[in-house]
Design a protein around this motif. Sequence first.
Motif, short mmCIF file in Angstrom:
data_model
loop_
_atom_site.label_atom_id
_atom_site.label_comp_id
_atom_site.label_asym_id
_atom_site.label_seq_id
_atom_site.Cartn_x
_atom_site.Cartn_y
_atom_site.Cartn_z
N ARG A 29 -5.69 -7.94 -10.94
CA ARG A 29 -5.96 -6.54 -10.66
C ARG A 29 -6.88 -6.43 -9.45
NH1 ARG A 29 -2.09 -5.24 -12.54
NH2 ARG A 29 -1.62 -3.91 -14.31
N ALA A 68 7.09 -5.14 -14.99
CA ALA A 68 5.83 -4.40 -14.92
C ALA A 68 5.22 -4.26 -16.30
CB ALA A 68 6.08 -3.02 -14.31
N GLY A 86 -7.84 6.50 -12.29
CA GLY A 86 -7.75 5.43 -13.28
C GLY A 86 -8.99 5.47 -14.15
N ASP A 94 -2.65 0.21 -17.73
CA ASP A 94 -1.87 -0.68 -18.58
C ASP A 94 -2.81 -1.64 -19.30
OD1 ASP A 94 -2.55 -2.73 -16.79
OD2 ASP A 94 -0.60 -2.74 -15.81
N THR A 143 2.64 0.98 -19.46
CA THR A 143 1.48 1.84 -19.29
C THR A 143 0.93 2.26 -20.65
OG1 THR A 143 2.85 3.83 -19.14
CG2 THR A 143 2.30 2.69 -17.08
N THR A 199 -10.52 1.24 -11.90
CA THR A 199 -9.25 0.52 -11.94
C THR A 199 -8.28 1.24 -11.02
OG1 THR A 199 -8.35 1.78 -13.80
CG2 THR A 199 -9.67 -0.16 -14.33
N ARG A 200 -7.41 0.51 -10.36
CA ARG A 200 -6.54 1.14 -9.37
C ARG A 200 -5.10 0.69 -9.51
NH1 ARG A 200 -7.92 5.61 -6.18
NH2 ARG A 200 -10.12 5.47 -5.67
N ARG A 201 -4.21 1.66 -9.81
CA ARG A 201 -2.78 1.50 -9.63
C ARG A 201 -2.35 2.69 -8.77
NH1 ARG A 201 0.34 1.10 -14.76
NH2 ARG A 201 1.62 -0.49 -13.79
N ASP A 230 -5.38 -3.45 -17.20
CA ASP A 230 -6.52 -2.60 -16.83
C ASP A 230 -7.52 -2.52 -17.98
OD1 ASP A 230 -5.56 -1.82 -14.24
OD2 ASP A 230 -4.15 -0.48 -15.23
#
Length: 215
Positions: free
Chosen positions: A55, A2, A26, A78, A5, A70-72, A81
């Motif tokens: 993304r 991953a 985000g 991160d 962040t 932005t979407r997590r 993004d």
Amino acid sequence: MADETISGKTFHSAVGVAEWRVLFAGAMAHWRTNSLREGARFAARISAAAEELGRDPDVDIRPRDVVVTTRRPDGTLDERDLALAQRISSIARDAGLESDPTVLQAMQIFVAQAPGVDVRPFFEAAFGYEDLYDSDAVDPNRRGIPFAFNPIARAGRGRTHIDVSVPADQAEARVRAVVAAGGRLVDDSHAPMWWTLASPDNHGVDIAAWADIDN
């Protein structure tokens, strides 16, 4: 592996993201457009950039506006993004679009529950939501306001209140507007991270800026 962040502070220190603010979900940005067609063209270019960077942002197209988030799942950011935000801002500049970050906001509904009581299944059934981690519930289509559930029993306040996430540079003005509209400042001990306010009938609202300034 991953991606690592990054904080809101690190995000804002980067070049090319002046249009963006970090809210609950985000990083978010808003641009004015002249028509739905122009917004759709902008969105198509955003889609291509997002696919290249791996993304899946939320893109809200209206006849005179485009909002990108932005979407997590947990709302963190991160480097990809950040790269996406920089790319989208560059696309917007090429298209001659103007940004207005003052209109940005995100909300969640905070539900206090007695220790040992789990009301999340009730709200998920009522709203058609699903679990997010151990304490939240979200719309699987990412349209509705998310819920947060915590074992808190606080006297003198409603057991459900709304958290409003706003840009840090707009938070104090929003608080002043709420007070001018008849609201009451309940607690500013956590400012500038958040302010707790209440309506004349004790409905609770938190104005939160922490996501945009958190280290």
